[in-house]
Design a protein around this motif. Structure first.
Motif, mmCIF file in Angstrom:
data_model
loop_
_atom_site.group_PDB
_atom_site.id
_atom_site.type_symbol
_atom_site.label_atom_id
_atom_site.label_comp_id
_atom_site.label_asym_id
_atom_site.label_seq_id
_atom_site.Cartn_x
_atom_site.Cartn_y
_atom_site.Cartn_z
ATOM 1 N N LEU A 275 0.719 -1.169 0.034
ATOM 2 C CA LEU A 275 -0.045 -0.179 0.200
ATOM 3 C C LEU A 275 0.785 1.311 0.042
ATOM 4 O O LEU A 275 0.603 2.198 -0.617
ATOM 5 C CB LEU A 275 -1.067 0.026 1.381
ATOM 6 C CG LEU A 275 -1.777 1.226 1.367
ATOM 7 C CD1 LEU A 275 -2.663 1.516 0.248
ATOM 8 C CD2 LEU A 275 -2.717 1.226 2.738
ATOM 9 N N LEU A 276 1.832 1.240 0.891
ATOM 10 C CA LEU A 276 2.707 2.624 0.744
ATOM 11 C C LEU A 276 3.428 2.646 -0.339
ATOM 12 O O LEU A 276 3.831 3.676 -0.891
ATOM 13 C CB LEU A 276 3.723 2.387 2.221
ATOM 14 C CG LEU A 276 3.095 2.222 3.533
ATOM 15 C CD1 LEU A 276 4.283 2.196 4.559
ATOM 16 C CD2 LEU A 276 2.592 3.808 3.732
ATOM 17 N N ALA A 277 3.946 1.579 -0.903
ATOM 18 C CA ALA A 277 4.906 1.465 -2.344
ATOM 19 C C ALA A 277 3.803 2.307 -3.385
ATOM 20 O O ALA A 277 4.247 2.988 -4.186
ATOM 21 C CB ALA A 277 5.169 0.222 -2.733
ATOM 22 N N VAL A 278 2.576 1.847 -3.311
ATOM 23 C CA VAL A 278 1.577 2.191 -4.580
ATOM 24 C C VAL A 278 1.416 3.683 -4.354
ATOM 25 O O VAL A 278 1.303 4.495 -5.368
ATOM 26 C CB VAL A 278 0.270 1.458 -4.382
ATOM 27 C CG1 VAL A 278 -0.759 2.184 -5.339
ATOM 28 C CG2 VAL A 278 0.571 0.068 -5.130
ATOM 29 N N LEU A 279 1.029 4.352 -2.967
ATOM 30 C CA LEU A 279 0.888 5.470 -2.688
ATOM 31 C C LEU A 279 2.070 6.327 -3.051
ATOM 32 O O LEU A 279 1.677 7.582 -3.498
ATOM 33 C CB LEU A 279 0.242 5.600 -1.186
ATOM 34 C CG LEU A 279 -0.975 5.070 -0.684
ATOM 35 C CD1 LEU A 279 -1.161 5.084 0.705
ATOM 36 C CD2 LEU A 279 -2.065 5.992 -1.608
ATOM 37 N N VAL A 280 3.038 5.909 -2.887
ATOM 38 C CA VAL A 280 4.523 6.763 -3.220
ATOM 39 C C VAL A 280 4.531 6.972 -4.650
ATOM 40 O O VAL A 280 4.595 8.003 -5.122
ATOM 41 C CB VAL A 280 5.590 6.147 -2.696
ATOM 42 C CG1 VAL A 280 6.754 6.931 -3.296
ATOM 43 C CG2 VAL A 280 5.505 6.374 -1.039
ATOM 44 N N VAL A 281 4.217 5.773 -5.397
ATOM 45 C CA VAL A 281 4.612 5.868 -6.862
ATOM 46 C C VAL A 281 3.277 6.294 -7.603
ATOM 47 O O VAL A 281 3.401 7.206 -8.803
ATOM 48 C CB VAL A 281 4.850 4.266 -7.322
ATOM 49 C CG1 VAL A 281 5.132 4.551 -8.965
ATOM 50 C CG2 VAL A 281 6.098 3.954 -6.662
ATOM 51 N N ARG A 282 2.044 5.735 -7.340
ATOM 52 C CA ARG A 282 0.725 6.122 -7.947
ATOM 53 C C ARG A 282 -0.160 6.489 -6.815
ATOM 54 O O ARG A 282 -0.977 5.579 -6.422
ATOM 55 C CB ARG A 282 0.442 5.054 -9.062
ATOM 56 C CG ARG A 282 1.392 4.800 -10.098
ATOM 57 C CD ARG A 282 0.782 3.818 -10.970
ATOM 58 N NE ARG A 282 -0.371 4.181 -11.730
ATOM 59 C CZ ARG A 282 -0.737 4.838 -12.875
ATOM 60 N NH1 ARG A 282 0.354 5.188 -13.288
ATOM 61 N NH2 ARG A 282 -1.707 4.875 -13.188
ATOM 62 N N PRO A 283 -0.342 7.822 -6.335
ATOM 63 C CA PRO A 283 -1.171 8.060 -5.194
ATOM 64 C C PRO A 283 -2.606 7.673 -5.657
ATOM 65 O O PRO A 283 -3.582 7.450 -4.787
ATOM 66 C CB PRO A 283 -1.226 9.532 -5.033
ATOM 67 C CG PRO A 283 0.254 9.906 -5.572
ATOM 68 C CD PRO A 283 0.435 8.831 -6.617
ATOM 69 N N TYR A 284 -3.104 7.824 -7.007
ATOM 70 C CA TYR A 284 -4.534 7.595 -7.325
ATOM 71 C C TYR A 284 -4.513 5.894 -7.531
ATOM 72 O O TYR A 284 -5.801 5.614 -8.173
ATOM 73 C CB TYR A 284 -4.678 8.333 -8.365
ATOM 74 C CG TYR A 284 -3.555 8.332 -9.535
ATOM 75 C CD1 TYR A 284 -3.541 7.467 -10.568
ATOM 76 C CD2 TYR A 284 -2.718 9.369 -9.416
ATOM 77 C CE1 TYR A 284 -2.622 7.315 -11.380
ATOM 78 C CE2 TYR A 284 -1.901 9.469 -10.209
ATOM 79 C CZ TYR A 284 -1.502 8.641 -11.486
ATOM 80 O OH TYR A 284 -0.659 8.556 -12.478
ATOM 81 N N GLY A 285 -3.784 5.054 -7.315
ATOM 82 C CA GLY A 285 -3.916 3.516 -7.498
ATOM 83 C C GLY A 285 -3.478 3.339 -8.822
ATOM 84 O O GLY A 285 -3.179 3.874 -9.734
ATOM 85 N N LEU A 286 -3.287 1.912 -8.908
ATOM 86 C CA LEU A 286 -2.714 1.385 -10.427
ATOM 87 C C LEU A 286 -3.629 1.658 -11.563
ATOM 88 O O LEU A 286 -3.228 1.980 -12.711
ATOM 89 C CB LEU A 286 -2.625 0.129 -10.271
ATOM 90 C CG LEU A 286 -1.572 -0.811 -9.165
ATOM 91 C CD1 LEU A 286 -1.688 -2.417 -9.044
ATOM 92 C CD2 LEU A 286 -0.217 -0.317 -9.187
#
Length: 295
Positions: A275-286
């Motif tokens: 979850l943290l990795a996704v929020l850092v890279v793509r805050p709006y989700g995959l």
């Protein structure tokens, strides 16, 4: 790799996919509401719980067969969603998102209290309507309940994806999600779309509750499952139905692999690290829509 058992790994993977599909179905309820109304409904887990208890009431309490109890429980879930939108959410239109968010938290507590009053706080089992015979894919074994849950969840989500593209109501929901003012100008009844989104989310949550209850039993605390589904939709994208499916399968696999090969205590660590990795890279989700605001 020494000691690696391909068959055991395949069985763990199948179990993870089954669990992920149930997460995805619960995540679909989140997405339906957020996509149409921009409300993050933290009471989805409790709506899931109510759906499971409605099935229990019809199947065990009234003695109805599964084919009769399931539609009634789904209808009850839909009515619950519509009633919540009409009586609680609609009067709060124009209020701050955080105020509505806090209302959904309180709503979850109310639903838990009502279930404990009506059915008691003790865990119980749903009547067995799926069967216990194992399902084999080649030599790999998977529980029949997990396999059925996976199949039903995938079919339901595929049905919603198709409906959004072909059904008139699905097109209206997509238009409302894109621009409410433009939807009004095109003659779309936006409040009706809001109510329909909550009702459909209630149906999806009830379906997930029945399947989750069939696997692990029911209790007033089973709404915690909704928090895991919230992680799924944040990873996949709060406004993406396809993202709910992909996010659910990814989280289900990650939890199964980490819990089996690293230890149960690593499941939460692995999930929230993702979850943290996704929020850092793509805050709006995959698969979520990137929203850009001019300041």
């Amino acid at each position: 790799m020494e000691g690696f058992d391909p068959l055991f790994f395949a069985e763990v993977t199948l179990a993870g996919l089954g669990s992920g599909a149930l997460l995805a179905l619960t995540g679909l309820a989140f997405v339906l509401i957020y996509k149409a109304t921009r409300v993050v409904n933290l009471a989805i887990g409790e709506m899931l719980m109510v759906g499971a208890y409605l099935f229990f009431a019809f199947a065990a309490g009234l003695g109805l067969p599964a084919w009769g109890a399931i539609p009634l429980a789904l209808a009850g879930g839909g009515l619950l969603g519509a009633a919540i939108e009409r009586a609680i959410i609609r009067p709060m239109l124009g209020e701050s998102p955080i105020a509505i968010f806090m209302v959904t938290i309180g709503l979850g507590s109310v639903l838990v209290g009502l279930v404990e009053i009506v059915w008691s706080p003790n865990p119980t089992q749903l009547p067995d309507f799926i069967g216990a015979a194992p399902v084999f894919l080649g030599e790999a074994y998977v529980s029949r309940k997990i396999a059925v849950g996976f199949a039903v969840a995938c079919l339901v989500i595929a049905g919603f994806l198709l409906a959004f593209r072909t059904w008139r109501g699905g097109v209206a929901l997509r238009a409302t999600a894109a621009d409410q003012a433009a939807a009004y100008s095109c003659g779309i009844d936006v409040p009706a779309v809001f109510c329909a989104a909550w009702a459909l989310a209630g149906v999806a949550a009830a379906a997930a509750g029945i399947l989750v209850g069939a696997v692990g039993g029911i209790s007033p605390t089973m709404g915690v499952f909704g928090l895991s589904a919230l992680v799924v939709v944040i990873v996949g994208g709060l406004d993406s139905v396809a993202g709910a499916l992909v996010g659910g399968l990814v989280v289900g696999l990650l939890e199964a692999w980490s819990g089996t090969f690293l230890g149960g205590e690593y499941k939460i660590v692995a999930t929230f690290s993702l979850l943290l990795a996704v929020l850092v890279v793509r805050p709006y989700g995959l698969f979520g829509t990137a929203e850009i605001e001019r300041l």
